[in-house]
Design a protein around this motif. Structure first.
Motif, PDB file in Angstrom:
ATOM      1  N   SER A 125     -13.029 -13.478 -17.429  1.00  0.00           N
ATOM      2  CA  SER A 125     -13.303 -12.424 -16.461  1.00  0.00           C
ATOM      3  C   SER A 125     -12.871 -12.790 -15.045  1.00  0.00           C
ATOM      4  N   VAL A 126     -12.858 -14.105 -14.736  1.00  0.00           N
ATOM      5  CA  VAL A 126     -12.479 -14.479 -13.363  1.00  0.00           C
ATOM      6  C   VAL A 126     -11.011 -14.148 -13.102  1.00  0.00           C
ATOM      7  N   VAL A 127     -10.209 -14.183 -14.177  1.00  0.00           N
ATOM      8  CA  VAL A 127      -8.801 -13.815 -14.031  1.00  0.00           C
ATOM      9  C   VAL A 127      -8.687 -12.345 -13.625  1.00  0.00           C
ATOM     10  N   PHE A 128      -9.536 -11.510 -14.241  1.00  0.00           N
ATOM     11  CA  PHE A 128      -9.559 -10.112 -13.841  1.00  0.00           C
ATOM     12  C   PHE A 128      -9.929  -9.981 -12.367  1.00  0.00           C
ATOM     13  N   GLY A 129     -10.896 -10.801 -11.943  1.00  0.00           N
ATOM     14  CA  GLY A 129     -11.326 -10.748 -10.551  1.00  0.00           C
ATOM     15  C   GLY A 129     -10.186 -11.041  -9.604  1.00  0.00           C
ATOM     16  N   LEU A 130      -9.469 -12.120  -9.895  1.00  0.00           N
ATOM     17  CA  LEU A 130      -8.356 -12.502  -9.020  1.00  0.00           C
ATOM     18  C   LEU A 130      -7.246 -11.467  -9.088  1.00  0.00           C
ATOM     19  N   PHE A 131      -7.020 -10.930 -10.302  1.00  0.00           N
ATOM     20  CA  PHE A 131      -6.008  -9.902 -10.448  1.00  0.00           C
ATOM     21  C   PHE A 131      -6.388  -8.673  -9.615  1.00  0.00           C
ATOM     22  N   GLY A 132      -7.667  -8.321  -9.689  1.00  0.00           N
ATOM     23  CA  GLY A 132      -8.136  -7.168  -8.919  1.00  0.00           C
ATOM     24  C   GLY A 132      -7.891  -7.351  -7.435  1.00  0.00           C
ATOM     25  N   LEU A 133      -8.178  -8.561  -6.945  1.00  0.00           N
ATOM     26  CA  LEU A 133      -7.956  -8.848  -5.524  1.00  0.00           C
ATOM     27  C   LEU A 133      -6.471  -8.732  -5.189  1.00  0.00           C
ATOM     28  N   ALA A 134      -5.632  -9.369  -6.018  1.00  0.00           N
ATOM     29  CA  ALA A 134      -4.208  -9.402  -5.716  1.00  0.00           C
ATOM     30  C   ALA A 134      -3.577  -8.025  -5.890  1.00  0.00           C
ATOM     31  N   PHE A 135      -3.976  -7.301  -6.942  1.00  0.00           N
ATOM     32  CA  PHE A 135      -3.300  -6.040  -7.246  1.00  0.00           C
ATOM     33  C   PHE A 135      -3.928  -4.852  -6.519  1.00  0.00           C
ATOM     34  N   PHE A 136      -5.220  -4.622  -6.765  1.00  0.00           N
ATOM     35  CA  PHE A 136      -5.818  -3.401  -6.213  1.00  0.00           C
ATOM     36  C   PHE A 136      -5.992  -3.472  -4.701  1.00  0.00           C
ATOM     37  N   ILE A 137      -6.399  -4.650  -4.188  1.00  0.00           N
ATOM     38  CA  ILE A 137      -6.687  -4.707  -2.752  1.00  0.00           C
ATOM     39  C   ILE A 137      -5.441  -5.085  -1.945  1.00  0.00           C
ATOM     40  N   ASN A 138      -4.781  -6.169  -2.363  1.00  0.00           N
ATOM     41  CA  ASN A 138      -3.659  -6.632  -1.529  1.00  0.00           C
ATOM     42  C   ASN A 138      -2.369  -5.843  -1.742  1.00  0.00           C
ATOM     43  N   THR A 139      -2.085  -5.420  -2.989  1.00  0.00           N
ATOM     44  CA  THR A 139      -0.827  -4.719  -3.238  1.00  0.00           C
ATOM     45  C   THR A 139      -0.994  -3.201  -3.160  1.00  0.00           C
ATOM     46  N   MET A 140      -1.956  -2.680  -3.958  1.00  0.00           N
ATOM     47  CA  MET A 140      -2.132  -1.225  -3.971  1.00  0.00           C
ATOM     48  C   MET A 140      -2.870  -0.726  -2.738  1.00  0.00           C
ATOM     49  N   LYS A 141      -3.624  -1.588  -2.123  1.00  0.00           N
ATOM     50  CA  LYS A 141      -4.436  -1.222  -0.963  1.00  0.00           C
ATOM     51  C   LYS A 141      -5.310   0.002  -1.246  1.00  0.00           C
ATOM     52  N   VAL A 142      -6.062  -0.043  -2.354  1.00  0.00           N
ATOM     53  CA  VAL A 142      -6.958   1.075  -2.648  1.00  0.00           C
ATOM     54  C   VAL A 142      -8.070   1.162  -1.613  1.00  0.00           C
ATOM     55  N   SER A 143      -8.345   0.034  -0.958  1.00  0.00           N
ATOM     56  CA  SER A 143      -9.308   0.072   0.142  1.00  0.00           C
ATOM     57  C   SER A 143      -8.925  -1.035   1.108  1.00  0.00           C
ATOM     58  N   GLN A 144      -9.539  -0.976   2.287  1.00  0.00           N
ATOM     59  CA  GLN A 144      -9.190  -1.963   3.323  1.00  0.00           C
ATOM     60  C   GLN A 144      -9.552  -3.373   2.906  1.00  0.00           C
ATOM     61  N   GLY A 145     -10.709  -3.506   2.344  1.00  0.00           N
ATOM     62  CA  GLY A 145     -11.145  -4.822   1.872  1.00  0.00           C
ATOM     63  C   GLY A 145     -11.855  -4.617   0.558  1.00  0.00           C
ATOM     64  N   LYS A 146     -12.897  -5.429   0.322  1.00  0.00           N
ATOM     65  CA  LYS A 146     -13.673  -5.218  -0.884  1.00  0.00           C
ATOM     66  C   LYS A 146     -14.258  -3.814  -0.884  1.00  0.00           C
ATOM     67  N   SER A 147     -14.327  -3.199  -2.057  1.00  0.00           N
ATOM     68  CA  SER A 147     -14.964  -1.889  -2.126  1.00  0.00           C
ATOM     69  C   SER A 147     -15.447  -1.635  -3.545  1.00  0.00           C
ATOM     70  N   VAL A 148     -16.336  -0.667  -3.666  1.00  0.00           N
ATOM     71  CA  VAL A 148     -16.833  -0.280  -4.982  1.00  0.00           C
ATOM     72  C   VAL A 148     -15.667   0.193  -5.847  1.00  0.00           C
ATOM     73  N   LEU A 149     -14.732   0.914  -5.206  1.00  0.00           N
ATOM     74  CA  LEU A 149     -13.598   1.425  -5.965  1.00  0.00           C
ATOM     75  C   LEU A 149     -12.791   0.280  -6.586  1.00  0.00           C
ATOM     76  N   ALA A 150     -12.455  -0.721  -5.756  1.00  0.00           N
ATOM     77  CA  ALA A 150     -11.671  -1.852  -6.267  1.00  0.00           C
ATOM     78  C   ALA A 150     -12.443  -2.585  -7.361  1.00  0.00           C
ATOM     79  N   GLY A 151     -13.754  -2.750  -7.157  1.00  0.00           N
ATOM     80  CA  GLY A 151     -14.579  -3.425  -8.158  1.00  0.00           C
ATOM     81  C   GLY A 151     -14.637  -2.639  -9.455  1.00  0.00           C
TER      82      GLY A 151
END
Lengths: 272, 448
Positions: free
Chosen positions: B273-299
């Motif tokens: 699951s930690v791989v998913f976490g890092l992937f989420g950070l790299a893909f949804f937040i840093n690349t896709m920019k679904v939100s400015q930082g951490k968010s419920v949506l990205a989670g």
């Protein structure tokens, strides 16, 4: 169908309604308690504001500031040259705000008869030159070396103040992810040695004197305790006048802010 | 093989099985009993007058008149303590210097411990932190702090050959013959009258906001955050997963591509699951920019990926279990494939799909690693549904870890830790129970 409509509605709602002011903080676990207490205090005084605090380590705080995913980065060390360079490249101008002073007490299990060490002895313990407490006046017990992880500002400060340029922490050392975890590890392990921020040291562990000086608010203020440092909050550029970030950071210069810092166990800026 | 040997083998196997089951039960009891017993302590405990004072100030709960009477009664019992302090302070001035030097630091510590026990001394300026405005709110902790006032916890290093030993030195003898003595008597004997402990039900622990880093209040923001994340993940994963399952079962032609896709789904289920976490950070937040930082949506997106394989597999199984005759009847009546899927197969498979969905939801609620980098923060307000997509949130699983390891006063908030753990376990258990109930209903319907 209804679900998707609801989702679209939600997204639209988020985009239009954004009356609540937001402030996102990320970074050091040492500055964490101060940030959390400030945040709760500020939110109580200003109910329309939502401040979130994460404690993921100084290194992650700096990265989050660079990525723009936080407004304030809490760091328990200064920015590194590499970080400064990366920020410059991205056009981020970091602005440093000192929040409090802190010492880095070296802590052991309270059953340990050793009262104090010299900096050289601490370094020798961490490099692995000294491996048994009896070598520094304790009982015959193996030393268990606990360190913070390399993402931590506390780790960087320790490396800088104790280890120097070329000394390396021995390979069998245990790395833990937060100040609280270091303290828990030390309070459970008889032969352990570790280091943590001043605000994290309680009666369950014993802080050692370093070069004969006990870590305390007084010895930090008069600069006699050798392992002392400043704690920072970094912002992107100087905060604009009247902005939420500016108002929030002003808190630490007020009497109330200093009181909070002191009650948590750190040394406030105005301490004399 | 002789019959007797076979019987013996049979018996020894049953013995092993019984032993295994017993071990499992014992282990479960071993883990769950302290969790339940201590976790309930967050909801039901002996609350002191300080607790009721805090609840009235912070949450506006309780009867003001009753509280005033109670505080007044407590103040009467506290009076000898503060009188002793004042008298001793004056006595200290006239003491010989050596004695004063010996007693003053101890006096200071006694006073500090006392204000932890009873709250700030009357007439003194109020501290800034909420946690210091009140004495011990729980009788159990009050007893711990009473002992800290009465005894000094020190370590005896006199035995050269071994480690130091913990010793409790009574403070009373040091102050024999001084004006401070009534303080120790009063704290030792009158604490129940001072604190007035009463059995307290604090059901709103579940929904209250936390005050001053979980020193007081409840775990409302965490519970709400967990619900948002789990629901959000399902909202994303269920449509995707069910559509994929329909495709796999009803549309796709078996072949190399299908085998490959299936093994991809299976691999996805095995990714830590930690791989998913890092992937989420790299893909949804840093690349896709679904939100400015951490968010419920990205989670929620990250958690959705995590549970997607489970949803696909459960849905596939449910669809495969629909009798062929249903499908053939629908097709024979002239329905197209899409119509057959929508009106015949899906309704018949729905209970099975729901079971999978609810179980995945339990998993999403309990996961920590995927949300560390994408959604979870240690302090944050309860966010309304409108703001949830762009704001980060506290969540039970992550905050449990946070307040157990990173918090600055771990020992003071044990009840919150256990309360949070129990709540999370019960939440996941309840979800799984729902799944079992759904499954039971289905099998009944299929039989009938």
């Amino acid at each position: 169908m209804k679900k998707s409509l609801l989702l679209v509605g939600l997204i639209a709602g988020v985009m239009t309604v954004n009356a609540e002011q937001k402030l996102v903080m990320d970074g050091s676990t040492t500055v964490g308690p101060i940030a959390k207490a400030f945040a709760e205090y500020y939110m109580r005084e200003n109910p329309g504001v939502n401040i979130t605090v994460s404690e993921s380590g100084s290194g992650n705080g700096a990265k989050a500031l660079l990525n723009g995913s936080c407004d304030i980065a809490n760091l328990s060390r200064d920015l590194k040259d590499a970080e400064k360079a990366a920020m410059k490249e991205k056009g981020v101008e970091p602005c440093k705000h000192v929040v409090a002073f802190d010492a880095l007490p070296v802590i052991v299990h309270p059953s340990n008869r050793v009262k104090g060490l010299t900096i050289d002895q601490v370094r020798d313990i961490y490099t692995g030159k000294i491996t048994n407490w009896k070598e520094v006046g304790g009982s015959d017990r193996k030393i268990v070396v606990i360190s913070r992880d390399t993402n931590s500002g506390t780790f960087e400060t320790f490396m800088h103040l104790v280890m120097g340029e070329d000394a390396k922490i021995k390979e069998s050392a245990e790395y833990t992810g937060s100040n609280g975890a270091v303290r828990q590890r030390v309070q459970m392990t008889k032969g352990a040695i570790g280091y943590a921020g001043l605000g994290f040291v309680d009666r369950s562990v014993k802080p050692l004197s370093i070069n004969g000086i006990e870590p305390s608010a007084d010895t930090v203020v008069d600069k006699t305790y050798p392992l002392a440092r400043e704690l920072y909050m970094f912002t992107k550029g100087t905060p604009a006048k009247g902005s939420l970030v500016e108002k929030f950071l002003d808190l630490m210069k007020t009497e109330k802010g200093e009181e909070i810092v002191e009650e948590i166990g750190f040394v406030p800026l105005g301490a004399k | 093989m002789r019959l007797s040997t076979r019987k013996l083998l049979d018996k020894s196997f049953s013995a092993c099985a019984i032993l295994a089951v017993m071990l499992l039960t014992a282990f479960l009891l071993f883990v769950l009993t302290p969790l339940v017993v201590r976790g309930i302590g967050a909801y039901v405990f002996k609350g002191t007058v300080e607790y009721r004072r805090m609840m009235f100030d912070q949450f506006d709960r309780g009867n003001e008149d009753d509280l005033k009477l109670e505080i007044a009664a407590s103040a009467v019992c506290r009076k000898p303590i503060y009188d002793a302090i004042n008298a001793f302070e004056q006595e200290l001035e006239s003491m010989p210097r050596a004695k004063r030097k010996e007693l003053k630091p101890v006096f200071r510590i006694v006073r500090e411990e006392l204000s932890e026990l009873l709250g700030p001394e009357p007439g003194k300026p109020l501290p800034a932190l909420t946690r210091m405005l009140y004495g011990q709110t729980r009788w159990q902790r009050a007893k711990v702090w009473r002992d800290r006032v009465l005894y000094e916890e020190s370590w005896d290093y006199s035995d050269e050959a071994s480690d130091g030993k913990k010793v409790f030195v009574p403070r009373r003898p040091l102050f024999e013959g001084t004006a401070l003595l009534p303080l120790f008597d009063c704290v030792e004997n009158n604490l129940p009258q001072i604190m007035n402990p009463r059995i307290t039900f604090y059901g709103r622990f579940l929904t209250d906001k936390s005050i001053d880093a979980h020193f007081f209040g409840g775990i409302g923001p965490e519970v709400l955050g967990t619900i948002y994340l789990a629901l959000g993940a399902m909202l994303i994963a269920v449509p995707l997963g069910v559509i994929a399952a329909i495709y796999f079962q009803e549309y796709a032609q078996e072949g190399v591509v299908m085998t490959f896709l299936r093994s991809c789904v299976n691999t996805l289920a095995g990714v830590p699951s930690v791989v998913f976490g890092l992937f989420g950070l790299a893909f949804f937040i840093n690349t896709m920019k679904v939100s400015q930082g951490k968010s419920v949506l990205a989670g929620a997106l990250t958690l959705a990926l995590l549970v997607l394989p489970t949803v696909i597999r459960a849905s596939e199984e449910a669809i495969a279990a629909v009798p062929r005759a249903y499908k053939e009847a629908a097709l024979a009546l002239g329905a197209g494939q899409w119509r057959t899927v929508l009106t015949v197969i899906l309704p018949a498979a729905l209970p099975g799909i729901l079971t999978g969905v609810v179980i995945s939801m339990g998993r999403a609620a309990g996961e920590t690693a995927p949300i560390i980098f994408t959604a979870a923060v240690s302090v944050g307000k309860m966010v309304g549904p409108l703001k949830m997509l762009s704001s980060p949130t506290p969540a039970l699983s992550w905050n449990l870890y946070n307040i157990c390891t990173e918090h600055e006063a771990v020992d003071e908030i044990r009840h919150v830790q256990y309360g949070m753990a129990l709540t999370l376990v019960v939440l996941v258990l309840a979800l799984n129970l729902t799944a079992i109930l759904i499954r039971a209903r289905v099998s009944r319907r299929l039989k009938g």
